[in-house]
Design an enzyme around this catalytic site. Structure first.
Site, PDB file in Angstrom:
ATOM      1  N   GLY A   1       2.476 -14.522  -8.379  1.00  0.00           N
ATOM      2  CA  GLY A   1       3.139 -14.219  -7.607  1.00  0.00           C
ATOM      3  C   GLY A   1       4.082 -14.529  -6.423  1.00  0.00           C
TER       4      GLY A   1
ATOM      5  CG  ASP B   1      -3.606 -13.165  -1.687  1.00  0.00           C
ATOM      6  OD1 ASP B   1      -2.824 -11.884  -1.542  1.00  0.00           O
ATOM      7  OD2 ASP B   1      -3.806 -12.527  -2.824  1.00  0.00           O
TER       8      ASP B   1
ATOM      9  NE  ARG C   1       2.913  13.196  11.984  1.00  0.00           N
ATOM     10  CZ  ARG C   1       3.992  12.872  11.922  1.00  0.00           C
ATOM     11  NH1 ARG C   1       4.861  12.199  12.149  1.00  0.00           N
ATOM     12  NH2 ARG C   1       4.495  14.723  12.607  1.00  0.00           N
TER      13      ARG C   1
ATOM     14  CG  MET D   1      -0.154  -6.815  -0.987  1.00  0.00           C
ATOM     15  SD  MET D   1       1.132  -7.318  -2.234  1.00  0.00           S
ATOM     16  CE  MET D   1       1.976  -6.498  -3.013  1.00  0.00           C
ATOM     17  N   GLY D   2      -3.839  -8.700  -0.473  1.00  0.00           N
ATOM     18  CA  GLY D   2      -4.924  -9.877   0.003  1.00  0.00           C
ATOM     19  C   GLY D   2      -5.610  -9.961  -1.109  1.00  0.00           C
ATOM     20  NE  ARG D   3      -4.659 -11.124  -6.575  1.00  0.00           N
ATOM     21  CZ  ARG D   3      -3.795 -10.847  -7.694  1.00  0.00           C
ATOM     22  NH1 ARG D   3      -4.933 -10.002  -8.591  1.00  0.00           N
ATOM     23  NH2 ARG D   3      -3.160 -11.187  -8.380  1.00  0.00           N
TER      24      ARG D   3
END
Ligand code: F6P
Length: 366
Positions: free
Chosen positions: A12, A147, A182, A189-191
């Site tokens: 990535g 990550d 609200r 992300m981060g796996r």
């Protein structure tokens, strides 16, 4: 004497890679250092990561022009200020059991005249680098992944920029969340590592942070949100890492299939949580930040670390420290064996950093 360094980025993309390449080239081509080093360097950029080393036909000029680029200071001069990777990247696994291309890579490196290869990668790409090292390639690794799950280093390029993007995006969402009273569920992300959620959540004041290292109980999330509403909080941000899962369930996958390294694509847990919250009569919106957090300009920190890592990689080649990765340890740049960095993933130590009752960061003095 002339030494030819190849450099590629794989896996990535992220902010900071271009800075590492810029400074690698600046250091390698620094004429003043030639007498000290006893060698002159040339730097060859490989396009699209491992794909470039597989596809290139070194004997063909057009193929060389497509898959490689002779890097000099003029070419990389402005790269340090851009995100992503100017060399391109891919998620190809050259050691895929059904189609092993590792020998072809070794052959192409020899034909390209590479004396050493710098691999800017995360756990997967650096494991490829390590396997190639074991087959005789002289490799040096530079850690990068938003990550920040590589072991044996305190930092991986791209993390700080991603945390900043998460923070800025949540700032925007806080405005509209506050106007409408609200709840916003934001997925990052981060796996299987919760660092982005934890530190992004800390920086943006998320009310609830959900990480893969600790399975959450949905009823507790809803209870915490209801308590906040009762206490008069106009809005709440729930920041959930893509790999987090409710207790007793499997991680939620984004789409069928796996990448070249056998990983399923994660994603959708935020939407699942938002639907469950909505069922409890609370107004909620869901936003997955997805690749927004991988793009954008590198922060000052990523530019600086890219610089330090890029320069260190050349020093390692000079010192013939192959099979190793640049590493940041307690504020100092050093190097560690690739094997050590790859033994296990660096995950959040829940006991130290995470409040498992209130689903947020544990703010305490150690
Ligand atoms: O490893 C970096 C990362 O951004 C993960 O956080 C995420 O799960 C994955 O890459 C997404 O991969 P791709 O860019 O192939 O969709």
């Amino acid at each position: 004497m002339k030494t030819k360094i190849g450099v590629l980025s794989a896996g990535g993309d992220c902010a900071g890679i271009n800075s590492a390449i810029h400074w690698l080239v600046y250091s390698a081509l620094d004429k003043d250092l030639v007498p000290l080093r006893g060698t002159m360097f040339k730097v060859l950029g490989i396009m699209d990561g491992w794909k470039g080393l597989i596809e290139v036909k070194p004997e063909k000029k057009t193929s060389l022009a497509q898959w490689t680029i002779d890097l000099n200071m003029d070419i990389v001069r402005t790269w340090d200020r851009y995100g992503g990777t100017r060399l391109g990247t891919s998620r190809i696994n050259p050691f895929a059991p059904e189609d092993d291309k590792s020998d072809l890579i070794l052959e192409n490196c020899t034909k390209l005249g590479l004396d050493a290869l710098v691999v800017i990668g995360g756990p997967n790409s650096l494991s490829v680098a390590y396997q190639l090292y074991k087959k005789g390639l002289r490799v040096v690794g530079i850690p990068k992944t938003i990550d920040r799950d590589l072991d044996a280093t305190d930092y991986t390029l791209g993390f700080d920029s991603a945390v900043n993007t998460i923070t800025q995006d949540i700032d925007r969402l806080r405005i509209t969340a506050g106007s409408h009273s609200r709840i916003f569920v934001v997925e990052c992300m981060g796996r299987s590592a919760g660092w982005l959620a934890l530190e992004g959540g800390e920086a943006s004041g998320a009310a609830i942070i959900l990480i893969p290292e600790h399975d959450f109980v949905l009823e507790r999330v809803i209870e915490l949100l209801a308590m906040r509403r009762k206490d008069g909080d106009r809005y709440s941000i729930v920041l959930v890492s893509e790999g987090a899962k409710p207790r007793g369930m499997e991680p939620i996958l984004e789409r069928r299939g796996r990448d070249g390294f056998g990983h399923y694509y994660l994603g959708g847990v935020g939407g699942f949580i938002a639907e469950e919250i909505q069922k409890n009569d609370m107004e909620v919106r869901y936003m997955a930040l997805r690749h927004l957090q991988r793009g954008g300009v590198p922060t000052a920190y990523d530019r600086r670390m890219g610089r330090k890592f890029g320069v260190a990689s050349v020093d390692m080649i000079v010192g013939e420290d192959f099979g190793r990765m640049v590493s940041l340890k307690q504020g100092q740049v050093t190097s560690v064996p690739l094997k050590k960095a790859l033994d296990k993933l660096k995950l959040v130590d829940v006991e130290k950093f995470y409040d498992t009752k209130n689903y947020k960061t544990l703010d305490q003095i150690v």
